[in-house]
Enzyme design. Sequence first.
Site, PDB file in Angstrom:
ATOM      1  N   ASN A  44      33.367  35.646  38.859  1.00  0.00           N
ATOM      2  CA  ASN A  44      33.148  36.954  38.214  1.00  0.00           C
ATOM      3  C   ASN A  44      33.497  36.838  36.737  1.00  0.00           C
ATOM      4  O   ASN A  44      34.665  36.759  36.376  1.00  0.00           O
ATOM      5  CB  ASN A  44      34.029  38.011  38.911  1.00  0.00           C
ATOM      6  CG  ASN A  44      33.892  39.384  38.269  1.00  0.00           C
ATOM      7  OD1 ASN A  44      33.013  39.613  37.438  1.00  0.00           O
ATOM      8  ND2 ASN A  44      34.770  40.301  38.668  1.00  0.00           N
ATOM      9  N   TRP A  45      32.463  36.843  35.897  1.00  0.00           N
ATOM     10  CA  TRP A  45      32.688  36.668  34.456  1.00  0.00           C
ATOM     11  C   TRP A  45      33.108  37.956  33.766  1.00  0.00           C
ATOM     12  O   TRP A  45      33.416  37.946  32.567  1.00  0.00           O
ATOM     13  CB  TRP A  45      31.416  36.169  33.772  1.00  0.00           C
ATOM     14  CG  TRP A  45      30.981  34.790  34.147  1.00  0.00           C
ATOM     15  CD1 TRP A  45      31.683  33.858  34.868  1.00  0.00           C
ATOM     16  CD2 TRP A  45      29.738  34.170  33.795  1.00  0.00           C
ATOM     17  NE1 TRP A  45      30.954  32.705  34.992  1.00  0.00           N
ATOM     18  CE2 TRP A  45      29.749  32.870  34.337  1.00  0.00           C
ATOM     19  CE3 TRP A  45      28.613  34.586  33.080  1.00  0.00           C
ATOM     20  CZ2 TRP A  45      28.679  31.987  34.178  1.00  0.00           C
ATOM     21  CZ3 TRP A  45      27.548  33.706  32.918  1.00  0.00           C
ATOM     22  CH2 TRP A  45      27.586  32.427  33.462  1.00  0.00           C
ATOM     23  N   LYS A  46      33.030  39.069  34.489  1.00  0.00           N
ATOM     24  CA  LYS A  46      33.359  40.378  33.883  1.00  0.00           C
ATOM     25  C   LYS A  46      32.537  40.560  32.601  1.00  0.00           C
ATOM     26  O   LYS A  46      31.392  40.105  32.559  1.00  0.00           O
ATOM     27  CB  LYS A  46      34.868  40.490  33.681  1.00  0.00           C
ATOM     28  CG  LYS A  46      35.621  40.159  34.999  1.00  0.00           C
ATOM     29  CD  LYS A  46      37.057  40.511  35.026  1.00  0.00           C
ATOM     30  CE  LYS A  46      37.623  40.187  36.405  1.00  0.00           C
ATOM     31  NZ  LYS A  46      39.037  40.499  36.558  1.00  0.00           N
ATOM     32  N   HIS A  51      34.898  47.316  42.244  1.00  0.00           N
ATOM     33  CA  HIS A  51      36.015  46.502  41.727  1.00  0.00           C
ATOM     34  C   HIS A  51      37.060  47.451  41.134  1.00  0.00           C
ATOM     35  O   HIS A  51      36.696  48.495  40.572  1.00  0.00           O
ATOM     36  CB  HIS A  51      35.488  45.527  40.669  1.00  0.00           C
ATOM     37  CG  HIS A  51      36.491  44.504  40.239  1.00  0.00           C
ATOM     38  ND1 HIS A  51      37.524  44.803  39.379  1.00  0.00           N
ATOM     39  CD2 HIS A  51      36.639  43.200  40.579  1.00  0.00           C
ATOM     40  CE1 HIS A  51      38.255  43.715  39.207  1.00  0.00           C
ATOM     41  NE2 HIS A  51      37.745  42.731  39.927  1.00  0.00           N
ATOM     42  N   GLU A  87      41.370  42.761  47.224  1.00  0.00           N
ATOM     43  CA  GLU A  87      41.755  42.515  45.839  1.00  0.00           C
ATOM     44  C   GLU A  87      43.010  43.304  45.472  1.00  0.00           C
ATOM     45  O   GLU A  87      42.915  44.421  44.944  1.00  0.00           O
ATOM     46  CB  GLU A  87      40.608  42.974  44.928  1.00  0.00           C
ATOM     47  CG  GLU A  87      39.330  42.189  45.095  1.00  0.00           C
ATOM     48  CD  GLU A  87      38.974  41.469  43.804  1.00  0.00           C
ATOM     49  OE1 GLU A  87      38.576  40.318  43.894  1.00  0.00           O
ATOM     50  OE2 GLU A  87      39.154  42.054  42.718  1.00  0.00           O
ATOM     51  N   GLY A 109      44.242  39.101  37.500  1.00  0.00           N
ATOM     52  CA  GLY A 109      44.439  38.715  36.104  1.00  0.00           C
ATOM     53  C   GLY A 109      45.888  38.506  35.709  1.00  0.00           C
ATOM     54  O   GLY A 109      46.197  38.369  34.533  1.00  0.00           O
ATOM     55  N   SER A 155      43.962  36.095  40.946  1.00  0.00           N
ATOM     56  CA  SER A 155      44.623  34.894  40.428  1.00  0.00           C
ATOM     57  C   SER A 155      44.386  33.653  41.286  1.00  0.00           C
ATOM     58  O   SER A 155      45.282  32.829  41.475  1.00  0.00           O
ATOM     59  CB  SER A 155      46.126  35.147  40.245  1.00  0.00           C
ATOM     60  OG  SER A 155      46.332  36.179  39.281  1.00  0.00           O
ATOM     61  N   GLY A 200      38.161  35.271  38.952  1.00  0.00           N
ATOM     62  CA  GLY A 200      37.918  35.843  37.634  1.00  0.00           C
ATOM     63  C   GLY A 200      38.239  34.832  36.547  1.00  0.00           C
ATOM     64  O   GLY A 200      37.408  33.988  36.178  1.00  0.00           O
TER      65      GLY A 200
HETATM   66  P1  PGA Z   1      41.424  36.963  38.385  1.00  0.00           P
HETATM   67  O1  PGA Z   1      40.352  38.115  38.649  1.00  0.00           O
HETATM   68  O2  PGA Z   1      40.966  35.755  39.140  1.00  0.00           O
HETATM   69  O3  PGA Z   1      41.403  36.788  36.903  1.00  0.00           O
HETATM   70  O4  PGA Z   1      42.733  37.466  38.895  1.00  0.00           O
HETATM   71  C1  PGA Z   1      39.950  38.339  39.969  1.00  0.00           C
HETATM   72  C2  PGA Z   1      39.157  39.601  40.096  1.00  0.00           C
HETATM   73  O5  PGA Z   1      39.131  40.450  39.202  1.00  0.00           O
HETATM   74  O6  PGA Z   1      38.538  39.759  41.141  1.00  0.00           O
END
Ligand code: PGA
Length: 225
Positions: free
Chosen positions: A8-10, A95, A152, A158, A189, A208
């Site tokens: 997921n590149w956001k 999300h 999640e 993050g 994470s 992410g």
């Molecule tokens: P992250 O993001 O791997 O940076 O924790 C995961 C997500 O938002 O699903």
Amino acid sequence: MKQLIIANWKAQKNTEEAKHWVETFHSIATTVPFTIAVAPSFPLIPAVSEAIESLHCYLKLAVQTLSSYPAGSYTGAVSVKNIETLAVAYAILGHSERRQYFHETHSDVAKQVEQALSENITPIVCVDKEYLVAQANVLDESSKKRCVVAYEPLAAIGSGQAEDVGTVKRIIEQIRNEYGQVPVIYGGSVSQSNIAEYLTVSDGVLVGSASLDPHTFAELVNSVA
Ligand code: PGA
């Protein structure tokens, strides 16, 4: 279903960076017994799709949200009609960042699920402990069975503080009580150092931060091949 690993590149990257990511990933990643999907933001999807096709790369495409409404007068929205020619396989829906910053509700997410299914896109419904039941309650019974659920936990996203695998296992059981025997993936994470343990208790992972650099992500994928 094969286990699923989603990048997921956001709201990161421009078109050139996105193409370069696919080329680099393709040159490093080995063939794996998983489904690997990449979720760019909407404007990057045509370039990513073209790069995947021209390299005959095994990557699948996902979107990071969808409009709750069909094609029509909804300025600024992206409907399933808008992406119907783009070979999108998955839609990440609800999300926590969409819920927090864009005020999406459980009922918005339920409508997005209907939209995705109408175009044969597999919905990946994101939930946390507090509202996994409330989200399940507003989904149509037959639609629920066609979803993938992503567990999640907010504190893990993050933060570098992934949730302990025992808790993830327990919550996945709760999710299956509510949603039926659907695939459940974990996000929060995930990195090369912990992906293997999450894959022992789930049907995949949503990545992410560790998906942004193509070397890091390819190595993460190779580490569990
Ligand atoms: P992250 O993001 O791997 O940076 O924790 C995961 C997500 O938002 O699903």
